[in-house]
Scaffold this active site. Sequence first.
Site, PDB file in Angstrom:
ATOM      1  N   SER A 158       0.850  -1.200   0.000  1.00 15.60           N
ATOM      2  CA  SER A 158       0.000   0.000   0.000  1.00 15.60           C
ATOM      3  C   SER A 158       0.873   1.233   0.000  1.00 15.60           C
ATOM      4  O   SER A 158       2.013   1.196   0.494  1.00 15.60           O
ATOM      5  CB  SER A 158      -0.875   0.012   1.259  1.00 15.60           C
ATOM      6  OG  SER A 158      -1.475   1.282   1.418  1.00 15.60           O
ATOM      7  N   TYR A 207      -1.310  -1.056  10.488  1.00 15.58           N
ATOM      8  CA  TYR A 207      -1.527  -1.328   9.056  1.00 15.58           C
ATOM      9  C   TYR A 207      -0.345  -0.805   8.253  1.00 15.58           C
ATOM     10  O   TYR A 207       0.214  -1.512   7.405  1.00 15.58           O
ATOM     11  CB  TYR A 207      -2.826  -0.657   8.603  1.00 15.58           C
ATOM     12  CG  TYR A 207      -3.149  -0.831   7.134  1.00 15.58           C
ATOM     13  CD1 TYR A 207      -3.621  -2.040   6.634  1.00 15.58           C
ATOM     14  CD2 TYR A 207      -2.998   0.231   6.236  1.00 15.58           C
ATOM     15  CE1 TYR A 207      -3.919  -2.189   5.287  1.00 15.58           C
ATOM     16  CE2 TYR A 207      -3.307   0.087   4.889  1.00 15.58           C
ATOM     17  CZ  TYR A 207      -3.765  -1.119   4.417  1.00 15.58           C
ATOM     18  OH  TYR A 207      -4.077  -1.271   3.079  1.00 15.58           O
TER      19      TYR A 207
END
Length: 244
Positions: free
Chosen positions: A141, A155
């Site tokens: 990401s 995350y």
Amino acid sequence: MSTPYMLLTGASRGIGHATVKLFLEKGWRILTVSRHPFSEECRWPAARESHIQADLEDVDGIEALAEVVRQKLPEGKLAALVNNAGISPKGPGGSRLGILDTDADTWRHILNVNLVSTALLARALSPELFAAKGAIVNVTSIVGSRVHPFAGVAYAASKAALASLTREMAHEFGPYGVRANAIAPGEISTDILSPGTDQLVEALVPMKRLGTTTEVAKTIYFLCSEESSYINGAEIHINGGQHV
Ligand SMILES: NC(=O)c1ccc[n+]([C@@H]2O[C@H](COP(=O)([O-])OP(=O)(O)OC[C@H]3O[C@@H](n4cnc5c(N)ncnc54)[C@H](OP(=O)(O)O)[C@@H]3O)[C@@H](O)[C@H]2O)c1
């Protein structure tokens, strides 16, 4: 040539679903993994028998999961492993989970699903990947390389570590003919997005729009195909220029 097999984690919706659709169009056989039973939203003729229900948080169960996968590979070859399942938990009211809000259980949960299970699954299925001279694609990401207003600390750290794991895989599996690469999506139109993304896109994305799951799927396909035969250890940004 025999039909190539792909194993994709997190196929029930979003990027995973679009990737299944594209690989099917290209004539691949697909095996899928996620926590819930076969999803009616991601349906294709062999979807039900191709799905394996497993929770990737349970890292002690990865070897058993790999054994089920192995039994579904007629020639013992896995041409692609796409590690797409990922979670990005939020705090109350969808708030960002910073360091002060993140307890040990939350760290463990996110790291197991987004990172540790990926390493263990690739390890367990390495004989089948080596036999096929296959490709691994890890879905990282943009938040692995910068602070993001909505994504939490665990995350972000899990995705940065997944980029590092991709380099390690490229190094260790390259001699066996297995390539490992990552794709790092930015703001893609899926359920994972938070309210406020529209303003973020307007302010930070040069192309002034969300990406589509199909655009991500095409890059995953490229990295699993002959067209990318000398690309190993790369992380490709799919974010409309958000990283610049
Ligand atoms: N959407 C974006 O803008 C964006 C941006 C950057 C990166 N990404 C990354 O892209 C990947 C896919 O994102 P997405 O937006 O398509 O996600 P999504 O719509 O939330 O789908 C996540 C998938 O992962 C599965 N999953 C979740 N927890 C799991 C677990 N413990 N064990 C097994 N499977 C599990 C889910 O199925 P079940 O619920 O059935 O388990 C689902 O199929 C993720 O790794 C995400 O971090 C997305």
